[in-house]
Design a protein around this motif. Structure first.
Motif, PDB file in Angstrom:
ATOM      1  N   THR A 194       0.861  -1.371   0.161  1.00 19.50           N
ATOM      2  CA  THR A 194       0.002  -0.074   0.053  1.00 19.50           C
ATOM      3  C   THR A 194       0.819   1.079  -0.012  1.00 19.50           C
ATOM      4  OG1 THR A 194      -1.526  -1.280   1.413  1.00 19.50           O
ATOM      5  CG2 THR A 194      -1.894   1.137   1.282  1.00 19.50           C
ATOM      6  N   ALA A 195       1.855   1.135   0.964  1.00 17.68           N
ATOM      7  CA  ALA A 195       2.869   2.428   1.063  1.00 17.68           C
ATOM      8  C   ALA A 195       3.593   2.685  -0.230  1.00 17.68           C
ATOM      9  CB  ALA A 195       3.662   2.180   2.116  1.00 17.68           C
ATOM     10  N   SER A 196       4.069   1.461  -0.983  1.00 18.33           N
ATOM     11  CA  SER A 196       4.933   1.515  -2.152  1.00 18.33           C
ATOM     12  C   SER A 196       3.838   2.153  -3.589  1.00 18.33           C
ATOM     13  CB  SER A 196       5.318   0.194  -2.473  1.00 18.33           C
ATOM     14  OG  SER A 196       6.198   0.280  -3.738  1.00 18.33           O
ATOM     15  N   ALA A 197       2.394   1.777  -3.401  1.00 21.54           N
ATOM     16  CA  ALA A 197       1.589   2.180  -4.374  1.00 21.54           C
ATOM     17  C   ALA A 197       1.452   3.652  -4.060  1.00 21.54           C
ATOM     18  CB  ALA A 197       0.165   1.423  -4.061  1.00 21.54           C
ATOM     19  N   PHE A 198       1.198   4.168  -2.990  1.00 22.57           N
ATOM     20  CA  PHE A 198       0.983   5.757  -2.788  1.00 22.57           C
ATOM     21  C   PHE A 198       2.437   6.606  -2.947  1.00 22.57           C
ATOM     22  CE2 PHE A 198      -3.180   4.128  -1.188  1.00 22.57           C
ATOM     23  CZ  PHE A 198      -4.111   5.298  -1.324  1.00 22.57           C
ATOM     24  N   LEU A 199       3.478   5.819  -2.599  1.00 20.94           N
ATOM     25  CA  LEU A 199       4.735   6.316  -2.723  1.00 20.94           C
ATOM     26  C   LEU A 199       4.661   6.872  -4.499  1.00 20.94           C
ATOM     27  CD1 LEU A 199       7.464   7.683  -2.185  1.00 20.94           C
ATOM     28  CD2 LEU A 199       8.301   5.319  -2.089  1.00 20.94           C
ATOM     29  N   GLY A 200       4.451   5.655  -5.237  1.00 13.27           N
ATOM     30  CA  GLY A 200       4.469   5.827  -6.396  1.00 13.27           C
ATOM     31  C   GLY A 200       3.638   6.974  -7.099  1.00 13.27           C
ATOM     32  N   LYS A 201       2.398   7.077  -6.250  1.00 13.53           N
ATOM     33  CA  LYS A 201       1.216   7.919  -6.759  1.00 13.53           C
ATOM     34  C   LYS A 201       1.814   9.462  -6.553  1.00 13.53           C
ATOM     35  CE  LYS A 201      -3.521   8.844  -7.309  1.00 13.53           C
ATOM     36  NZ  LYS A 201      -4.834   8.409  -6.947  1.00 13.53           N
ATOM     37  N   THR A 202       2.708   9.529  -5.300  1.00 13.40           N
ATOM     38  CA  THR A 202       3.130  10.801  -5.174  1.00 13.40           C
ATOM     39  C   THR A 202       4.243  11.145  -6.099  1.00 13.40           C
ATOM     40  OG1 THR A 202       2.787  10.492  -2.741  1.00 13.40           O
ATOM     41  CG2 THR A 202       4.491  11.986  -3.387  1.00 13.40           C
ATOM     42  N   TYR A 203       4.895  10.390  -6.583  1.00 14.80           N
ATOM     43  CA  TYR A 203       6.072  10.567  -7.735  1.00 14.80           C
ATOM     44  C   TYR A 203       5.442  10.986  -8.737  1.00 14.80           C
ATOM     45  CZ  TYR A 203       9.626   8.305  -4.997  1.00 14.80           C
ATOM     46  OH  TYR A 203      10.512   8.149  -3.794  1.00 14.80           O
ATOM     47  N   MET A 204       4.243  10.481  -9.356  1.00 12.80           N
ATOM     48  CA  MET A 204       3.669  10.774 -10.320  1.00 12.80           C
ATOM     49  C   MET A 204       2.921  12.063 -10.321  1.00 12.80           C
ATOM     50  SD  MET A 204       3.164   8.206 -12.736  1.00 12.80           S
ATOM     51  CE  MET A 204       1.617   8.802 -13.670  1.00 12.80           C
ATOM     52  N   PHE A 205       2.482  12.564  -9.355  1.00 13.17           N
ATOM     53  CA  PHE A 205       2.198  13.982  -9.275  1.00 13.17           C
ATOM     54  C   PHE A 205       3.144  15.146  -9.506  1.00 13.17           C
ATOM     55  CE2 PHE A 205      -1.939  12.228  -8.343  1.00 13.17           C
ATOM     56  CZ  PHE A 205      -2.714  13.392  -8.194  1.00 13.17           C
ATOM     57  N   GLN A 206       4.555  14.608  -9.412  1.00 10.96           N
ATOM     58  CA  GLN A 206       5.462  15.444  -9.764  1.00 10.96           C
ATOM     59  C   GLN A 206       6.393  14.931 -10.978  1.00 10.96           C
ATOM     60  OE1 GLN A 206       7.895  15.938  -5.875  1.00 10.96           O
ATOM     61  NE2 GLN A 206       6.867  13.866  -5.569  1.00 10.96           N
ATOM     62  N   SER A 207       5.588  14.133 -11.730  1.00 13.16           N
ATOM     63  CA  SER A 207       6.287  13.625 -13.146  1.00 13.16           C
ATOM     64  C   SER A 207       7.510  12.970 -12.898  1.00 13.16           C
ATOM     65  CB  SER A 207       6.391  14.856 -14.034  1.00 13.16           C
ATOM     66  OG  SER A 207       5.194  15.486 -14.459  1.00 13.16           O
ATOM     67  N   LYS A 208       7.933  12.444 -11.700  1.00  8.04           N
ATOM     68  CA  LYS A 208       9.098  11.722 -11.314  1.00  8.04           C
ATOM     69  C   LYS A 208       8.863  10.163 -12.040  1.00  8.04           C
ATOM     70  CE  LYS A 208      10.772  14.339  -7.388  1.00  8.04           C
ATOM     71  NZ  LYS A 208      11.238  14.112  -6.054  1.00  8.04           N
ATOM     72  N   TYR A 209       8.815   9.924 -13.152  1.00  7.81           N
ATOM     73  CA  TYR A 209       8.472   8.816 -13.866  1.00  7.81           C
ATOM     74  C   TYR A 209       9.365   7.715 -13.478  1.00  7.81           C
ATOM     75  CZ  TYR A 209       5.625  11.958 -16.407  1.00  7.81           C
ATOM     76  OH  TYR A 209       4.450  12.760 -17.035  1.00  7.81           O
ATOM     77  N   ALA A 210      10.559   7.916 -13.530  1.00  5.44           N
ATOM     78  CA  ALA A 210      11.561   6.533 -13.069  1.00  5.44           C
ATOM     79  C   ALA A 210      11.329   6.114 -11.614  1.00  5.44           C
ATOM     80  CB  ALA A 210      13.133   7.114 -13.209  1.00  5.44           C
ATOM     81  N   GLU A 211      11.006   7.083 -10.838  1.00  4.71           N
ATOM     82  CA  GLU A 211      10.875   6.783  -9.499  1.00  4.71           C
ATOM     83  C   GLU A 211       9.468   5.907  -9.285  1.00  4.71           C
ATOM     84  OE1 GLU A 211      11.892   9.676 -10.467  1.00  4.71           O
ATOM     85  OE2 GLU A 211      13.434  10.341  -9.186  1.00  4.71           O
ATOM     86  N   ALA A 212       8.374   6.598  -9.878  1.00  5.62           N
ATOM     87  CA  ALA A 212       7.093   6.080  -9.637  1.00  5.62           C
ATOM     88  C   ALA A 212       7.151   4.903 -10.399  1.00  5.62           C
ATOM     89  CB  ALA A 212       6.096   6.970 -10.480  1.00  5.62           C
ATOM     90  N   LYS A 213       7.860   4.462 -11.424  1.00  7.02           N
ATOM     91  CA  LYS A 213       7.887   3.052 -12.369  1.00  7.02           C
ATOM     92  C   LYS A 213       8.572   1.961 -11.292  1.00  7.02           C
ATOM     93  CE  LYS A 213      10.127   0.757 -16.148  1.00  7.02           C
ATOM     94  NZ  LYS A 213       8.636  -0.290 -16.392  1.00  7.02           N
ATOM     95  N   THR A 214       9.421   2.408 -10.452  1.00  3.52           N
ATOM     96  CA  THR A 214      10.111   1.478  -9.605  1.00  3.52           C
ATOM     97  C   THR A 214       9.109   1.036  -8.466  1.00  3.52           C
ATOM     98  OG1 THR A 214      12.175   2.463  -9.886  1.00  3.52           O
ATOM     99  CG2 THR A 214      11.702   1.384  -7.715  1.00  3.52           C
TER     100      THR A 214
END
Length: 560
Positions: A214-234
């Motif tokens: 759950t935490a990983s999913a929301f961390l990814g979404k947080t990166y998405m809102f900043q257009s940090k695509y590489a970090e979100a993809k991980t």
């Protein structure tokens, strides 16, 4: 614990649960040391989870700060306020983009989210010393509190843009008047989710509680809102590879009793109905039921837009990405239930009839929707002919049917803050942005294949459902981007996501202003009543009351 939304008023008024941004927590009702044990920490944690629905003692009407974000769809191109224009004038003003710093909906959302963040701070403040002393159970509770705090601040950041961050140390010292000029606070949201991911268990002890994925999913979404695509993809790749989640075989399973906490639900608000007053039901959504018909529902709010309905039209089974609203979907706006009407004859995506009620088609098992007789708004109002379906329980599912003090409906249907299809489509977005267009197509096709295999709502054959997969290779990035974004709209319609998707894509003002013109083709007076959506409207205004309470420590967002 199937439902975690317990009403623990003794906790709310005791340690550190100052629900307003600047409210100093009362002392002496329940001594701090009384809570400094595993039982006390878990009571505080339950209080923090209970804030997910937005309801707290100082927020006014429950629909102001509702946790399911339904009224943000009213700010987008997905929904109208519903009911008569004169009902809930503050929400009407939001719909027509006449926003003021004293609007109680905006103030309620602000208060509700800070209430949640402060309750999470209470858990961390009390629990951290116990966790450091070796109490493993308390350590898990603290990790869950970090996740919850991250979520509440994620919501504040995405809604208001410039917000104050209050940590557990400032909270414990009653130092609430923190500035909102040091943001954005995405780094702090990231830090909370990173801590949660590192310290949470692999699986949740009970449904509705956060775990490592759950935490990983929301961390990814947080990166998405900043257009940090590489970090979100991980992060998204970790969740997908874990096998912990997947698509339900039938789309409607996400919105009925059988599908609660299913494999598709990554994190959800745990609502519950009962035979009496359903205090654990969805109180924030009580306005959003059709009128007339099968029982005494109330109050005709939250009506899907004609533009959204038209988006479900298909051609050879595929979305009409650029032409869907050239001719709006056939609808009965301005036509009485006793008057002749023939529903749309062209192809439609099956998900339309799980998303909205439309004339001539079964509505959630309650029989054929008759049109105007079930719609409170008249043709002189701006809300159109459709009614919301996902928030409405299915006929026969009495376990999800509850009521409140004035006879209102309080459903027990969980609200999925994030489900797997949401994550899968965000992952497809990343694939588009990094040039992996065929990977994006495969993920979109997973979502479309599930839709195509879902049970038809209209079993009469009158509706031509046709949902096809994209069979041709995706070779153009712009077209692929458009297809993925359109799929998100179809899949997640009326789930409180659309406004924020448009915002993070950088297309919110242009989309809304074009929508007003398109919607006015059917609902002419909507075009005359709606104001221009300005660029600064991307961030809601900071409530004037919060600025006053902060002694002007808070600064208003530009444009207001």
């Amino acid at each position: 614990m199937k439902k975690i939304l317990l009403i623990l008023s003794v906790i709310f008024i005791s340690y550190g649960c100052g629900d307003d941004f600047t409210q100093i927590a009362p002392k002496g009702v329940l001594a701090d040391e009384t809570l400094q044990n595993a039982v006390g920490v878990n009571l505080l944690l339950t209080s923090a989870y209970s804030a997910l629905d937005g309801i707290n003692s100082t927020s006014g009407d429950p629909w102001f700060d509702t946790g399911d974000n339904w009224w943000f769809d009213v700010l987008s191109d997905d929904a109208h306020k519903g009911s008569e224009d004169s009902d809930q004038p503050d929400l009407y003003n939001l719909e027509v983009y006449s926003w003021s710093t004293g609007n109680p909906y905006i103030a309620g959302k602000w208060r509700g989210l800070y209430a949640g963040a402060n309750r999470a701070n209470a858990v961390i403040s009390v629990g951290a010393p116990l966790a450091e002393a070796g109490d493993a159970d308390v350590a898990q509770a603290v990790a869950e509190a970090y996740f919850l705090r991250g979520y509440f601040y994620f919501e504040l950041q995405k809604i208001f843009g410039n917000v104050a961050y209050i940590d557990e140390i400032q909270f414990a010292s009653s130092e609430y008047n923190q500035p909102n000029t040091n943001g954005p606070i995405w780094d702090k949201v990231e830090a909370d989710f990173i801590y949660a991911k590192a310290n949470l268990a692999e699986t949740s002890a009970d449904p509705g509680r956060a775990n490592k994925m759950t935490a990983s999913a929301f961390l990814g979404k947080t990166y998405m809102f900043q257009s940090k695509y590489a970090e979100a993809k991980t992060e998204f790749d970790l969740v997908i590879a874990s096998g912990a989640y997947g698509l339900n075989s039938d789309y409607v399973t996400n919105f009925n009793a059988a599908g609660e906490n299913s494999k598709e639900s990554i994190f959800a608000i745990q609502f519950a109905a009962d035979g009496g007053l359903s205090n654990n039901g969805n109180r924030g959504g009580t306005l959003n039921f059709q009128v007339g018909g099968v029982t005494s529902f109330c109050c005709g709010f939250y009506q899907p837009s004609v533009d959204l309905a038209s988006a479900f039209k298909t051609e050879a089974g595929l979305p009409m990405l650029d032409t869907y609203h050239d001719t709006p979907i056939t609808n009965d706006y301005g036509i009485g239930s006793a008057d002749a009407f023939t529903p749309h004859a062209g192809e439609l995506d099956i998900r339309i009839d799980y998303t909205m009620g439309r004339r001539g088609v079964d509505f959630n098992g309650f029989g054929t929707m008759p049109g105007a007789d079930w719609v409170r708004a008249s043709a002189t109002d701006i809300s159109g002919p459709f009614i919301a379906a996902k928030n409405h329980y299915i006929a026969g599912e009495d376990e999800n049917r509850g009521s409140g003090g004035w006879g209102e409906q309080r459903t027990g249907i969980n609200y999925n803050i994030m489900r797997y299809s949401d994550l899968l489509l965000m992952s497809a977005e990343i694939d588009v942005e990094i040039g992996s267009l065929e990977d994006a197509r495969a993920k979109v096709n997973q979502v479309r294949a599930r839709a195509a295999a879902s049970t038809p709502v209209d079993g009469t054959g009158a509706t031509t459902y046709n949902v096809a997969e994209y069979t041709a290779a995706w070779t153009d990035q712009a077209t692929a981007r458009k297809a993925v974004r359109f799929e998100r709209r179809l899949e997640l319609a009326m789930e409180g996501q659309r406004f924020f998707d448009l915002k993070r894509w950088g297309v919110l003002p242009a989309t809304i202003n074009a929508y007003v013109a398109k919607e006015a083709v059917t609902i002419a007076n909507f075009g005359t009543k709606a104001n221009t959506f300005n660029d600064y409207n991307k961030d809601l205004c900071i409530p004037l009351g919060a600025i006053d309470q902060s002694l002007n420590t808070l600064v208003q967002n530009p444009g207001y």
